[in-house]
Motif scaffolding. Structure first.
Motif, PDB file in Angstrom:
ATOM      1  N   ARG A   1      -7.354   1.018  -4.810  1.00 46.57           N
ATOM      2  CA  ARG A   1      -6.326   0.032  -5.145  1.00 46.57           C
ATOM      3  C   ARG A   1      -6.065   0.187  -6.640  1.00 46.57           C
ATOM      4  NH1 ARG A   1      -5.974  -4.812  -7.440  1.00 46.57           N
ATOM      5  NH2 ARG A   1      -8.207  -5.126  -7.395  1.00 46.57           N
TER       6      ARG A   1
ATOM      7  N   ARG B   1      -2.078   0.793  -3.109  1.00 40.71           N
ATOM      8  CA  ARG B   1      -3.200   1.607  -2.643  1.00 40.71           C
ATOM      9  C   ARG B   1      -2.810   3.063  -2.467  1.00 40.71           C
ATOM     10  NH1 ARG B   1      -3.629  -3.387   0.118  1.00 40.71           N
ATOM     11  NH2 ARG B   1      -5.618  -4.398  -0.272  1.00 40.71           N
TER      12      ARG B   1
ATOM     13  N   ASP C   1       0.819  -1.210   0.000  1.00 43.99           N
ATOM     14  CA  ASP C   1       0.000   0.000   0.000  1.00 43.99           C
ATOM     15  C   ASP C   1       0.850   1.255   0.000  1.00 43.99           C
ATOM     16  OD1 ASP C   1       0.869   0.062   2.610  1.00 43.99           O
ATOM     17  OD2 ASP C   1      -1.053  -0.484   3.459  1.00 43.99           O
TER      18      ASP C   1
ATOM     19  N   SER D   1      -0.291  -4.129  -7.951  1.00 41.57           N
ATOM     20  CA  SER D   1      -1.146  -2.997  -7.592  1.00 41.57           C
ATOM     21  C   SER D   1      -0.735  -2.442  -6.239  1.00 41.57           C
ATOM     22  CB  SER D   1      -2.614  -3.426  -7.567  1.00 41.57           C
ATOM     23  OG  SER D   1      -2.850  -4.320  -6.497  1.00 41.57           O
TER      24      SER D   1
END
Length: 167
Positions: A143, A157, A24, A155
């Motif tokens: 995301r 966040r 993230d 990916s």
């Protein structure tokens, strides 16, 4: 157990293992793409859908491609590659989500950001039924899956944006 049986058992067990959670916002310092989710309004009335803006900046030295969502293009791609996650008190919120599978992607579905360039996308519709949220304080983040041709594990966040649903 035969070698084939052992391989089959491992494959079945690994298929049951929980999926890895993508990194993230803490890892953003290592990335060449910077995200900042912003709420358009800090507060929305119950039954309304909050609106957000997502500025995406290329902080690297090379051009970067991202899926283009300007002018409400390709909602199916937004739902998958810019997935909104909503939490309350750090816990995921359970609201209905419509099915939204992405269709085929072509080069015209991307925008190229030169070094230092920013593009901002407006989000006012979501696969999540945000109009069903009860009153309270919530956190939302996106995301972001930049390259659909690479694993979803690439990916990451955005930092969270807070919003309130009022009576």
């Amino acid at each position: 157990m035969s070698r084939t049986g052992a391989i089959l058992a491992i494959a079945l067990l690994s298929g049951c293992a929980p999926a890895d959670i993508p990194p993230d916002e803490e890892d953003q310092t290592k990335r060449t793409i910077s995200l900042l989710l912003e709420e358009s309004e800090k507060s929305v009335k119950r039954g309304s859908v909050p609106n957000f803006q997502l500025p995406i900046k290329n902080t690297g030295n090379e051009a970067e491609r991202v899926i283009d969502l300007r002018d409400d293009r390709r909602a199916d791609l937004q739902d998958t590659y810019y997935e909104l996650e909503v939490t309350k008190g750090g816990n995921p919120v359970d609201v209905p989500r419509m099915i939204s599978d992405p269709g085929p992607i072509s080069d015209k579905d991307f925008v190229t950001l030169k070094s230092g360039e920013t593009v901002t996308f407006d989000f006012s519709r979501f696969a999540l039924a945000l109009q069903s949220l009860p009153p309270g304080m919530y956190q939302a983040r996106v995301r972001f899956w930049q390259d659909p041709y690479r694993s979803w594990k690439t990916s990451f966040r955005s930092p969270p944006a807070e919003f309130v649903v009022r009576r």
